[in-house]
Enzyme design. Structure first.
Site, mmCIF file in Angstrom:
data_model
loop_
_atom_site.group_PDB
_atom_site.id
_atom_site.type_symbol
_atom_site.label_atom_id
_atom_site.label_comp_id
_atom_site.label_asym_id
_atom_site.label_seq_id
_atom_site.Cartn_x
_atom_site.Cartn_y
_atom_site.Cartn_z
ATOM 1 N N PHE A 1 4.290 8.401 -12.987
ATOM 2 C CA PHE A 1 5.467 8.481 -12.132
ATOM 3 C C PHE A 1 6.549 9.385 -12.704
ATOM 4 O O PHE A 1 7.170 10.150 -11.983
ATOM 5 C CB PHE A 1 6.055 7.076 -11.910
ATOM 6 N N GLN B 1 1.565 -2.057 -17.930
ATOM 7 C CA GLN B 1 2.520 -1.757 -16.871
ATOM 8 C C GLN B 1 1.818 -1.174 -15.655
ATOM 9 O O GLN B 1 2.446 -0.951 -14.624
ATOM 10 C CB GLN B 1 3.564 -0.756 -17.383
ATOM 11 N N ASP C 1 -3.332 -0.414 -11.716
ATOM 12 C CA ASP C 1 -4.787 -0.294 -11.579
ATOM 13 C C ASP C 1 -5.438 -1.443 -12.343
ATOM 14 O O ASP C 1 -4.765 -2.225 -12.995
ATOM 15 C CB ASP C 1 -5.273 1.066 -12.109
ATOM 16 N N HIS D 1 3.340 -5.697 -14.077
ATOM 17 C CA HIS D 1 3.770 -5.158 -12.783
ATOM 18 C C HIS D 1 2.771 -5.473 -11.673
ATOM 19 O O HIS D 1 2.818 -4.849 -10.607
ATOM 20 C CB HIS D 1 3.985 -3.648 -12.882
ATOM 21 N N CYS E 1 -2.001 -14.290 11.018
ATOM 22 C CA CYS E 1 -0.710 -14.629 11.626
ATOM 23 C C CYS E 1 0.112 -13.418 12.047
ATOM 24 O O CYS E 1 1.174 -13.576 12.654
ATOM 25 C CB CYS E 1 0.101 -15.501 10.662
ATOM 26 N N ASN F 1 1.879 8.362 -27.927
ATOM 27 C CA ASN F 1 2.342 8.867 -26.639
ATOM 28 C C ASN F 1 2.430 10.382 -26.716
ATOM 29 O O ASN F 1 2.786 10.944 -27.753
ATOM 30 C CB ASN F 1 3.712 8.286 -26.280
#
Length: 241
Positions: free
Chosen positions: A32, A98, A101, A116, A151, A209
């Site tokens: 993201f 986080q 998937d 999440h 419903c 990272n």
């Protein structure tokens, strides 16, 4: 540094892991906030993932979901996903992710906390009827906004939207606190409260990272490298698993 990290992992009696979008990028799932992320490219607004916006008008979210569900379906675990799953043969491993998937489970990891939530299941917000991933994929393909077959209520994936509390944070923080080693993998450490989990780590702290984060200074070992590349090097170096 790779030798030191290898020694820490080999001697670990238990390991906790926080994973972010970076671990799934090699599986074809876009992140993201990265350089080519969904927000960065301007494809979708953060409002798409806001719970109040969704309740007012779920169409923008389902426009996104219609594009992403086939991506989730085709994605296969990366080398790093499989490495973490295989690591369980050495010691207890708790994964806090986080990501929405379910690639950790596909890779074989047994103890996964989805902070999440996940697209694996969805529920009607009115009658709570459950829908599987495969069924939702079909409903999303056929309908602009899928409604409950029982419903007529709005169906929402079991994903945490902005404005909703994360799932099992207490369990995640206990997992991190009880472990001998804490790994943060493929995460910018910008999203609250997942980024506070490092504060619960009492043992060695390792960050892998691709780019720098504002919390690098907290970790004992910081590796700025692509995840699969690093863990392949680690495995080849020491035959950890």
């Amino acid at each position: 540094m790779i030798d030191e990290v290898l020694a820490v992992l080999k001697n670990a009696k238990s390991i906790s892991v926080l994973t972010g979008a970076g671990i799934s990028v090699n599986a074809g799932i876009p992140d993201f906030r990265g350089e080519t992320g969904i927000y960065t490219k301007g494809l979708y607004s953060e409002n798409v993932f806001d719970i109040y916006y969704f309740l007012h008008d779920p169409k923008p979210f389902y426009d996104f979901a219609r594009e992403m569900y086939p991506v989730f379906e085709k994605a296969e675990p990366t080398f790093t996903h499989k490495f973490l799953a295989n690591l369980e043969s050495q010691c207890p491993v708790c994964i806090v992710t986080q990501n929405i998937d379910f690639l950790h489970e596909k890779a074989g990891s047994k103890n996964v906390i989805h902070l999440h939530g996940s697209v694996e299941k969805s529920h009607c917000l009115n009658c709570r009827k459950e829908y599987s991933f495969d069924r939702m994929k079909e409903l999303i393909k056929k309908n602009v906004v899928p409604h409950c077959e029982s419903c007529g209520g709005i169906i929402k994936p079991d994903v945490v939207f902005f404005g909703e509390p994360v799932i099992d944070f207490d369990k995640a923080s206990s997992c991190v606190s009880d472990s001998y080693v804490f790994l943060a993998l493929g995460t910018s450490l910008e999203v609250y409260p997942a980024n506070t989990l490092v504060q619960f780590a009492r043992g060695s702290k390792i960050l892998v990272n691709k780019t720098k984060t504002s919390m690098d200074y907290i970790f004992d070992f910081v590796i700025h490298e692509e995840l699969d590349t690093f863990f392949k090097e680690l495995q080849n170096k020491g035959g950890l698993i």
